[in-house]
Structures are given as C-alpha cells and as structure tokens.
Design a protein around this motif. Structure first.
Motif, PDB file in Angstrom:
ATOM      1  N   ASP A 245       0.804  -1.221   0.000  1.00  0.00           N
ATOM      2  CA  ASP A 245       0.000   0.000   0.000  1.00  0.00           C
ATOM      3  C   ASP A 245       0.840   1.276   0.000  1.00  0.00           C
ATOM      4  O   ASP A 245       0.529   2.216  -0.731  1.00  0.00           O
ATOM      5  N   ARG A 246       1.913   1.323   0.758  1.00  0.00           N
ATOM      6  CA  ARG A 246       2.668   2.573   0.893  1.00  0.00           C
ATOM      7  C   ARG A 246       3.337   2.990  -0.409  1.00  0.00           C
ATOM      8  O   ARG A 246       3.716   4.153  -0.582  1.00  0.00           O
ATOM      9  N   TYR A 247       3.478   2.057  -1.357  1.00  0.00           N
ATOM     10  CA  TYR A 247       4.115   2.374  -2.628  1.00  0.00           C
ATOM     11  C   TYR A 247       3.096   2.532  -3.765  1.00  0.00           C
ATOM     12  O   TYR A 247       3.472   2.587  -4.927  1.00  0.00           O
ATOM     13  N   SER A 248       1.826   2.594  -3.428  1.00  0.00           N
ATOM     14  CA  SER A 248       0.789   2.762  -4.444  1.00  0.00           C
ATOM     15  C   SER A 248       0.155   4.145  -4.326  1.00  0.00           C
ATOM     16  O   SER A 248      -0.119   4.624  -3.223  1.00  0.00           O
ATOM     17  N   ARG A 249      -0.089   4.773  -5.446  1.00  0.00           N
ATOM     18  CA  ARG A 249      -0.789   6.057  -5.471  1.00  0.00           C
ATOM     19  C   ARG A 249      -2.304   5.874  -5.398  1.00  0.00           C
ATOM     20  O   ARG A 249      -3.041   6.843  -5.292  1.00  0.00           O
ATOM     21  N   TYR A 250      -2.759   4.616  -5.485  1.00  0.00           N
ATOM     22  CA  TYR A 250      -4.183   4.344  -5.631  1.00  0.00           C
ATOM     23  C   TYR A 250      -4.685   3.397  -4.542  1.00  0.00           C
ATOM     24  O   TYR A 250      -3.966   2.496  -4.102  1.00  0.00           O
ATOM     25  N   ALA A 251      -5.927   3.614  -4.126  1.00  0.00           N
ATOM     26  CA  ALA A 251      -6.522   2.796  -3.068  1.00  0.00           C
ATOM     27  C   ALA A 251      -7.721   2.026  -3.608  1.00  0.00           C
ATOM     28  O   ALA A 251      -8.535   2.587  -4.357  1.00  0.00           O
ATOM     29  N   ARG A 331      -6.477  15.696 -12.446  1.00  0.00           N
ATOM     30  CA  ARG A 331      -7.321  14.618 -11.913  1.00  0.00           C
ATOM     31  C   ARG A 331      -6.545  13.356 -11.586  1.00  0.00           C
ATOM     32  O   ARG A 331      -6.963  12.570 -10.750  1.00  0.00           O
ATOM     33  N   ASN A 332      -5.435  13.151 -12.279  1.00  0.00           N
ATOM     34  CA  ASN A 332      -4.583  11.989 -11.981  1.00  0.00           C
ATOM     35  C   ASN A 332      -3.271  12.450 -11.365  1.00  0.00           C
ATOM     36  O   ASN A 332      -2.262  11.759 -11.424  1.00  0.00           O
ATOM     37  N   CYS A 333      -3.298  13.634 -10.772  1.00  0.00           N
ATOM     38  CA  CYS A 333      -2.088  14.191 -10.159  1.00  0.00           C
ATOM     39  C   CYS A 333      -1.980  13.718  -8.719  1.00  0.00           C
ATOM     40  O   CYS A 333      -2.926  13.836  -7.934  1.00  0.00           O
ATOM     41  N   THR A 334      -0.829  13.175  -8.397  1.00  0.00           N
ATOM     42  CA  THR A 334      -0.595  12.689  -7.032  1.00  0.00           C
ATOM     43  C   THR A 334       0.559  13.461  -6.406  1.00  0.00           C
ATOM     44  O   THR A 334       1.444  12.912  -5.782  1.00  0.00           O
ATOM     45  N   GLU A 335       0.563  14.742  -6.607  1.00  0.00           N
ATOM     46  CA  GLU A 335       1.603  15.607  -6.040  1.00  0.00           C
ATOM     47  C   GLU A 335       1.720  15.361  -4.535  1.00  0.00           C
ATOM     48  O   GLU A 335       0.749  15.424  -3.804  1.00  0.00           O
ATOM     49  N   GLY A 336       2.936  15.061  -4.111  1.00  0.00           N
ATOM     50  CA  GLY A 336       3.166  14.841  -2.694  1.00  0.00           C
ATOM     51  C   GLY A 336       3.136  13.403  -2.277  1.00  0.00           C
ATOM     52  O   GLY A 336       3.380  13.091  -1.107  1.00  0.00           O
ATOM     53  N   THR A 337       2.841  12.455  -3.211  1.00  0.00           N
ATOM     54  CA  THR A 337       2.784  11.046  -2.812  1.00  0.00           C
ATOM     55  C   THR A 337       4.040  10.277  -3.189  1.00  0.00           C
ATOM     56  O   THR A 337       4.100   9.074  -2.984  1.00  0.00           O
ATOM     57  N   ARG A 338       5.040  10.953  -3.726  1.00  0.00           N
ATOM     58  CA  ARG A 338       6.261  10.253  -4.067  1.00  0.00           C
ATOM     59  C   ARG A 338       6.960   9.782  -2.792  1.00  0.00           C
ATOM     60  O   ARG A 338       7.005  10.499  -1.803  1.00  0.00           O
ATOM     61  N   VAL A 339       7.488   8.593  -2.818  1.00  0.00           N
ATOM     62  CA  VAL A 339       8.139   8.017  -1.645  1.00  0.00           C
ATOM     63  C   VAL A 339       9.629   7.909  -1.899  1.00  0.00           C
ATOM     64  O   VAL A 339      10.057   7.324  -2.889  1.00  0.00           O
TER      65      VAL A 339
END
Length: 341
Positions: A245-251, A331-339
């Motif tokens: 989960d911690r490496y996925s941008r999607y739930a 809409r598909n932007c995950t700014e801030g979720t990079r690990v």
C-alpha cells in the motif's frame, strides 16, 4: 549513504546566492498570500525549472508517452540557442535545473554541453536517464560537465524483472553505465554527480526493494529512491499497481475499482515555483502535462519573464485556485505522494 546525502545537501546549499534567496522568499511569500486570499498573486521567478532535451527514447516503457510513441506533439531536439537564451535571462535567480521531461536526455548530442553551460552559472543541475548511453567516454564527460545529480532508472535487479517495465532495456547496460560514472568520479576526484538508483515500484518488482538497496550499497551508489508509479487507466485496476500500500498512489474501493489516495485541494506549489519547457520552447505548467496540452506560451515568440507574468499564466493559476479538479491533467495528479527511502 548518510554522509553522501549530507555532501549533496551541502553542494546544493553552495548554490544559494543572495539573489536566489531573495527570489525564493518572494515566491514562497506570494504562494502563501495566494492560498490565503484565493487570488493568484505572484512575485519573483521560478526557483526550479525542467528543460526537455528531447522526446526521443530507446525504450518502450508502459505508462510513458515516449515509450508508447503516443505523443500528439512532435518529436525533436532542444535547440542550443534557445536553451542558452533562457539561461542567460533567468539563470541568476534559478536554483535548480532538471534536464528531463520526456525522452532520454543522452540522445541529445549537445546535452552535456548544456549541462556545463548551466553549471558554470552556479545552478544545481540534475537529470534522469535509463543509463544505456553511459559509455566510458560519456561517463567521463558527465562528471566533467559539473552535473550535480544523476538519477538512474533501474526498476529491477534481475533482467527478467527489469524488462517487464523497461521494455527493450538491458540491465547489464544500466549497471555498466553506472559503474562508469562511479569510476570517473573516483578518477577525477569529484564529489558530483550524486548518483541515485531510482526504483519505480510496480507489482512485478516490489519484491526486489531490499535487493536494489543491497546492490546500490555494493556498487557505491549514493542513494536509492523509491518512486510511486502513475497509472493512466487506474480506475479498474492494473497489473502494475503494487500490492504494498505505501508504494501505491491508488486505493482499492469496496466495489473493486480504484481511486487516487490524494485529497483534492485547490492550490499547487508547483504552479508558483516551477514549470516545464518542452524541446521546442513551449512552456507548460508541470510534468503532468506530458502532451503539452496546457500551453502557457512559446519561448520562440516571447521572453521567459514576459511569459511567466502573462495573463495566460495568471488565469491558469486562478482556475487552479478556484477548482483544481476541473483541470483535466490534475485529476490523476498525485503531487506529494512520491516516496523516497
């Protein structure tokens, strides 16, 4: 690796000048003011910039417009004069320059000359590569260019896993190229570039996370970066979405579909401190606009400073503050979720 990261941090700090610090303070101040007032206030020039050397690439990675050859915009090479003109205009204020957007930078014949030009202006320079063109000669030129950060995409520690995402790539070329750079850093007694193994975590390679850390340590690579993957058609699931989960941008949702983890907020730091310039001089808001749909200006027609303060840019920032979710690329932007780990 802690000492190596400290060295990189000190190198970055050495690029700070009174003019760059003052510019940064103006940018941060205007961003905070814009969030509070809900009006697009902007002072200063970009702190960071991405320049695209080329859209050409030797690999066929899924989820990558370059790899899929799915661009509607043309493929080409950045003109040296356009690059130098922009650096001469804003180089004194610019702190961080990324030589990458789409494509493989080392395919540009003058790529390292442009790196050297920016490095001589005291700008922190970085690039991302699949490392297939890091021959012994190119590795030496890379070190001599003054490049500060070299991100090497590895995405697997065995060929069978690596090639599941890096389609058409050879892991042995990646390792050979990396060793060439590390060798010339030692030979030339250079602390740069700071070499990073970037591991894009997807389901086929998630079991090799500890392996890539071990490999980096054995080779003397400075850092390992674990990056989450952007999936274009994620709603109904995708074989690339990690199970960790911690490496996925999607739930996952109860009905079996997927949603982006991020909560939409009506602001974006990137719109205030950075932008992207395509190989042919188009200025777009950020790296999520891979096909350059949101064109805010053309550097072949106007100066960067005029463009950065233009009505078009002001209106785009205003629309983002008003309702970011109405902007298609957001809409598909995950700014801030990079690990990074």
């Amino acid at each position: 690796m802690i000492n190596r990261n400290l060295a990189d941090g000190l190198n970055f700090a050495s690029k700070l000048t009174p003019k760059r610090v003052w510019n940064g303070l103006k940018v941060v101040g205007s961003y905070v003011q814009s969030k509070v007032t809900k009006r697009p206030v902007h002072h200063g020039l970009p702190i960071a910039l991405s320049f695209e050397p080329t859209t050409s690439c030797n690999l066929r990675c899924p989820e990558c417009p370059s790899g899929l050859r799915s661009f509607t915009r043309p493929t080409g090479m950045l003109e040296d004069d356009l690059f130098k003109k922009t650096m001469d205009e804003i180089g004194d204020e610019l702190l961080y320059l990324i030589f990458y957007f789409q494509g493989e930078p080392y395919l540009h014949p003058k790529f390292l000359d442009m790196v050297q030009y920016a490095s001589k202006k005291g700008i922190y320079t970085a690039t991302s590569t699949n490392a297939h063109y890091l021959t012994d000669l190119n590795a030496r030129k890379t070190v001599e260019s003054g490049l500060d950060r070299l991100i090497v995409s590895i995405d697997g520690t065995t060929q069978d896993v690596y090639e599941q995402y890096r389609v058409g790539g050879k892991l042995n070329k990646v390792l050979e190229g990396t060793r060439n750079v590390l060798k010339w850093k030692k030979e030339l007694k250079s602390s740069t570039p700071h070499v990073i193994f970037q591991f894009l975590v997807v389901r086929p390679n998630e079991h090799q996370i500890e392996d890539v850390r071990k490999l980096a340590e054995e080779m003397g690579v400075d850092e390992v970066g674990l990056k989450t993957a952007q999936i274009y058609d994620y709603e109904n699931g995708d074989p690339l979405i990690p199970t960790i989960d911690r490496y996925s941008r999607y739930a996952p949702r109860p009905d079996g579909t997927y949603s982006i983890k991020n909560k939409f907020v009506d602001h974006c730091w990137k719109m205030w401190h950075s932008c992207v310039i395509t190989w042919d001089g188009l200025v777009v808001p950020c790296c999520f606009d891979k096909d350059a749909e949101y064109r805010l200006g053309d550097l072949k027609e106007t100066s960067f400073k005029e463009l950065w303060k233009s009505k078009a840019y002001e209106q785009f920032r205003a629309s983002l503050i008003r309702s970011r979710s109405e902007i298609e690329m957001c809409r598909n932007c995950t700014e801030g979720t990079r690990v990074w780990g």
